[in-house]
Scaffold this motif. Sequence first.
Motif, PDB file in Angstrom:
ATOM      1  N   SER A   1       0.832  -1.200   0.000  1.00  0.00           N
ATOM      2  CA  SER A   1       0.000   0.000   0.000  1.00  0.00           C
ATOM      3  C   SER A   1       0.867   1.250   0.000  1.00  0.00           C
ATOM      4  O   SER A   1       1.752   1.400   0.850  1.00  0.00           O
ATOM      5  N   ASP A   2       0.613   2.140  -0.959  1.00  0.00           N
ATOM      6  CA  ASP A   2       1.211   3.482  -0.961  1.00  0.00           C
ATOM      7  C   ASP A   2       0.123   4.460  -1.374  1.00  0.00           C
ATOM      8  O   ASP A   2      -0.826   4.661  -0.636  1.00  0.00           O
ATOM      9  N   SER A   3       0.253   5.070  -2.556  1.00  0.00           N
ATOM     10  CA  SER A   3      -0.829   5.932  -3.034  1.00  0.00           C
ATOM     11  C   SER A   3      -2.004   5.110  -3.540  1.00  0.00           C
ATOM     12  O   SER A   3      -3.110   5.640  -3.719  1.00  0.00           O
ATOM     13  N   GLU A   4      -1.778   3.846  -3.762  1.00  0.00           N
ATOM     14  CA  GLU A   4      -2.815   2.888  -4.118  1.00  0.00           C
ATOM     15  C   GLU A   4      -2.370   1.517  -3.612  1.00  0.00           C
ATOM     16  O   GLU A   4      -1.294   1.373  -3.033  1.00  0.00           O
ATOM     17  N   PHE A   5      -3.206   0.531  -3.798  1.00  0.00           N
ATOM     18  CA  PHE A   5      -2.825  -0.803  -3.328  1.00  0.00           C
ATOM     19  C   PHE A   5      -2.326  -1.636  -4.493  1.00  0.00           C
ATOM     20  O   PHE A   5      -2.730  -1.451  -5.649  1.00  0.00           O
ATOM     21  N   HIS A   6      -1.429  -2.572  -4.188  1.00  0.00           N
ATOM     22  CA  HIS A   6      -0.865  -3.485  -5.178  1.00  0.00           C
ATOM     23  C   HIS A   6      -1.010  -4.907  -4.625  1.00  0.00           C
ATOM     24  O   HIS A   6      -0.383  -5.253  -3.620  1.00  0.00           O
ATOM     25  N   ILE A   7      -1.847  -5.716  -5.251  1.00  0.00           N
ATOM     26  CA  ILE A   7      -2.036  -7.110  -4.841  1.00  0.00           C
ATOM     27  C   ILE A   7      -1.021  -7.956  -5.602  1.00  0.00           C
ATOM     28  O   ILE A   7      -1.045  -8.016  -6.836  1.00  0.00           O
ATOM     29  N   LEU A   8      -0.111  -8.611  -4.885  1.00  0.00           N
ATOM     30  CA  LEU A   8       0.998  -9.316  -5.501  1.00  0.00           C
ATOM     31  C   LEU A   8       0.670 -10.752  -5.878  1.00  0.00           C
ATOM     32  O   LEU A   8       1.386 -11.342  -6.690  1.00  0.00           O
TER      33      LEU A   8
ATOM     34  N   GLU B   1       1.302  12.885   1.690  1.00  0.00           N
ATOM     35  CA  GLU B   1      -0.126  13.119   1.881  1.00  0.00           C
ATOM     36  C   GLU B   1      -0.976  12.215   0.993  1.00  0.00           C
ATOM     37  O   GLU B   1      -2.115  11.927   1.328  1.00  0.00           O
ATOM     38  N   CYS B   2      -0.401  11.802  -0.126  1.00  0.00           N
ATOM     39  CA  CYS B   2      -1.156  10.946  -1.049  1.00  0.00           C
ATOM     40  C   CYS B   2      -1.028   9.469  -0.698  1.00  0.00           C
ATOM     41  O   CYS B   2      -1.761   8.636  -1.250  1.00  0.00           O
ATOM     42  N   CYS B   3      -0.088   9.136   0.164  1.00  0.00           N
ATOM     43  CA  CYS B   3       0.158   7.734   0.507  1.00  0.00           C
ATOM     44  C   CYS B   3      -0.482   7.403   1.848  1.00  0.00           C
ATOM     45  O   CYS B   3      -0.462   8.229   2.779  1.00  0.00           O
ATOM     46  N   SER B   4      -1.022   6.229   1.949  1.00  0.00           N
ATOM     47  CA  SER B   4      -1.627   5.784   3.200  1.00  0.00           C
ATOM     48  C   SER B   4      -1.758   4.269   3.179  1.00  0.00           C
ATOM     49  O   SER B   4      -1.938   3.649   2.113  1.00  0.00           O
ATOM     50  N   VAL B   5      -1.662   3.676   4.363  1.00  0.00           N
ATOM     51  CA  VAL B   5      -1.850   2.231   4.490  1.00  0.00           C
ATOM     52  C   VAL B   5      -3.325   1.853   4.431  1.00  0.00           C
ATOM     53  O   VAL B   5      -3.671   0.670   4.325  1.00  0.00           O
ATOM     54  N   LEU B   6      -4.207   2.863   4.464  1.00  0.00           N
ATOM     55  CA  LEU B   6      -5.643   2.575   4.406  1.00  0.00           C
ATOM     56  C   LEU B   6      -6.028   1.913   3.091  1.00  0.00           C
ATOM     57  O   LEU B   6      -6.947   1.081   3.048  1.00  0.00           O
ATOM     58  N   HIS B   7      -5.357   2.269   1.995  1.00  0.00           N
ATOM     59  CA  HIS B   7      -5.675   1.643   0.706  1.00  0.00           C
ATOM     60  C   HIS B   7      -5.457   0.128   0.784  1.00  0.00           C
ATOM     61  O   HIS B   7      -6.267  -0.654   0.277  1.00  0.00           O
ATOM     62  N   GLY B   8      -4.369  -0.246   1.406  1.00  0.00           N
ATOM     63  CA  GLY B   8      -4.106  -1.675   1.525  1.00  0.00           C
ATOM     64  C   GLY B   8      -5.071  -2.381   2.453  1.00  0.00           C
ATOM     65  O   GLY B   8      -5.454  -3.544   2.206  1.00  0.00           O
ATOM     66  N   LEU B   9      -5.488  -1.735   3.556  1.00  0.00           N
ATOM     67  CA  LEU B   9      -6.440  -2.370   4.476  1.00  0.00           C
ATOM     68  C   LEU B   9      -7.802  -2.572   3.815  1.00  0.00           C
ATOM     69  O   LEU B   9      -8.451  -3.612   4.005  1.00  0.00           O
ATOM     70  N   VAL B  10      -8.253  -1.584   3.025  1.00  0.00           N
ATOM     71  CA  VAL B  10      -9.521  -1.746   2.316  1.00  0.00           C
ATOM     72  C   VAL B  10      -9.423  -2.894   1.314  1.00  0.00           C
ATOM     73  O   VAL B  10     -10.346  -3.726   1.185  1.00  0.00           O
ATOM     74  N   ALA B  11      -8.288  -2.977   0.606  1.00  0.00           N
ATOM     75  CA  ALA B  11      -8.108  -4.065  -0.356  1.00  0.00           C
ATOM     76  C   ALA B  11      -8.043  -5.421   0.349  1.00  0.00           C
ATOM     77  O   ALA B  11      -8.502  -6.439  -0.196  1.00  0.00           O
ATOM     78  N   ALA B  12      -7.476  -5.461   1.559  1.00  0.00           N
ATOM     79  CA  ALA B  12      -7.403  -6.722   2.299  1.00  0.00           C
ATOM     80  C   ALA B  12      -8.796  -7.211   2.681  1.00  0.00           C
ATOM     81  O   ALA B  12      -9.095  -8.420   2.592  1.00  0.00           O
TER      82      ALA B  12
END
Length: 714
Positions: free
Chosen positions: A89-96, A126-137
């Motif tokens: 997770s950064d500015s968006e999420f990446h599912i590996l 400001e554009c990066c957040s771990v929230l993108h990855g948590l939502v994708a999880a």
Amino acid sequence: MNSHRAEPEMMFSVSHKTAFVVDHCPYMAESSRQQVECDVLTKSRGQGMIPLAPVSKSLWTCAVECSMEYCRILYDVYPLKKLINYIVSDSEFHILNSWRQEDQSTHELMSALAAVGPPNPQEDPECCSVLHGLVAAVESLCKITEYQHEARTTLMDTADRVANRGRIICLTNAKSDTHVRMLEDCVQETILEQNKMAAGSDRLMPIQQCELVLVHIFPQGEDTLVSDRPKKEVSSLLTSEVHSVRAGRHLATKLNILVQQHFDLASTTITNIPMKEEQHANTSANYDVELLHHRDAHLEFFKSGDLHMAGSTSRDSGLKETVTLKWCTPRTNSVGGSELHYCTGAYRISPTDVNSRPSSCLTNFLLNGRSVLLEQPRKSGSKVISHMLSSHGGEIFLHVLNSTRSTLEDPPSISEGCGGRVTDYRITDFGEFMRENRLTPVPESPDTEATGKPPAERAKAQLERYTRYWPMIISQTTIFNMQAVVPLANLIVKESLSEEDLLTCQKTVYNLVDMERKNDPLPISTVGSRGKGPKRDEQYRIMWNELETLVKTHVAGSERHQRVLDCIVACRSKPPEEEERKKRGRKREDKEDKAEKNINKDSEDKSWQESERLKGAVERGKEEQGESEVIKDSPDSPEPLNKKPRLEEIPLPEKAKGPVSLLTMWTNRITVANSRKHQEFAGRISSVNNKAELYQHLKDENGMDLHENGKATR
């Protein structure tokens, strides 16, 4: 046995799906401040060469390495059905990778991480957040895995047993406790939204339970801004826990502990492993290797309490515990050792430090077809070999050897008793029980198809009926020791009773009633009781209670079973006069037993006194009898001497209660006999110095004195 069945257990636990969310924001590029020495060639380096400066890993590198170790251990121990979905997770999420089994490997994940690269420090935070990855999880946990789909397809009637539960592990650098609570609220809201979407979809499943594990990583030398918090329930769908860990070896140890907790693993350290030194080929040193495996490999240790625990092998604060086992001389044959020993279990292993030289030497040694026996370290006593390491198909297993008595050996004789205490097992009855429940092959027939129940199911049902009430020890039962109860006991276990069977059971009950009326003895055990055991009335009460218990366990079989129980209850209830008679009989027996106990108790202490008193009474009786013969012709005698008083006319003392001794009866008889023969002799009343004066009035009448010789004087 309980007739009701338990609710079916839900399939697929929380450990079935694990979503890793690793923060890829710019602040993760910060140094962990743990120095790593790169210059190891201190002796061979030339004089003019400048030594290499130490380097330090970033927080991102530490997070990736530790998460990969988590995945490696999981894939080693559970190659199937334990799935990981890796998200960056950064500015968006990446599912590996996906939930498919072919994507579950460290090679696949490392290749995808290499494509992602390290965090970009120049990116706008400001554009990066771990929230993108948590939502994708959360969205990923709602997707159905191939194992869940297969289970739902197979269990169409009970598809609700297929649960959708999972775990989210988030590696990030949080700002504060408030930031952590914000992440938890985001996960909770996303779960509720995704469950609404999954309710009407065939490709998604609502999340029934989710565990959130937040790992806050901070550089060494700094104070943490986030406090540790144990697992707590955020809602009925979400539980959360927080771990604040320094980067570097502390983070590696924390994830090592978490993988053991999440997948029920345990640690074993193999000690005293002999290895040859590379520099000195003729010498060897002993090394230790730590292995992880399923906790059931130590199940026998946990049961017996014979655990040999050691501290953590790493340099941290020693949070881990490991069981220590010693290396034994390996066998030289190429055949796997599991064929030579009686094993009770085999569990895959994973080395904790897979890249170390001792771990590499041990795994190569085992993969070459060798097996290693492991023994428990003991200060004294004989050597106990409890485990064995051996490989099968390119995978290494820790085998659990049976260190106690093997079930393949001849069992001890049942007549010896279990522990030397219980010896009165119903061995003959158990042999008959086995003969009645033997299994034989049954070919399919129209009768079998008509009943709708396979022969194996009918056999299980019969075995269940026969064992609903079956005492194992002779002293714990009464009815199974009575020949009169055999007809009822053999018929009551049947699934249904015929009218003839009902009459036989009722006739058996009436025979028991007749036995009770005749007061026949019962085979009641007196083991552990004093005296002669319970009273006859109590024996029959025990028998009726046990018979009623036996019939009650089968009363749900048919209406005729209930009629047998009604017959027993009706025959047990006595009319009022019968109860009164029984009560009087019990009181009389109690009085007789009490009197017998009193006599037995006093007989030893007073036997000599009673014999002396009886002897004196007999002598006095002879003297009184002689006196009676002297005065037998007296006209004042009320009755002749030879008229003996009747026994029933002998009065007893007013205060005498209980049994009467022989001395008392003899004394009373003599007293009554003397009282009927004459009045008390007046001379005894007026005697002087124990001598009665004869002819007291002769001197007054004749004026003469008489001497002792009978001559008169004036």
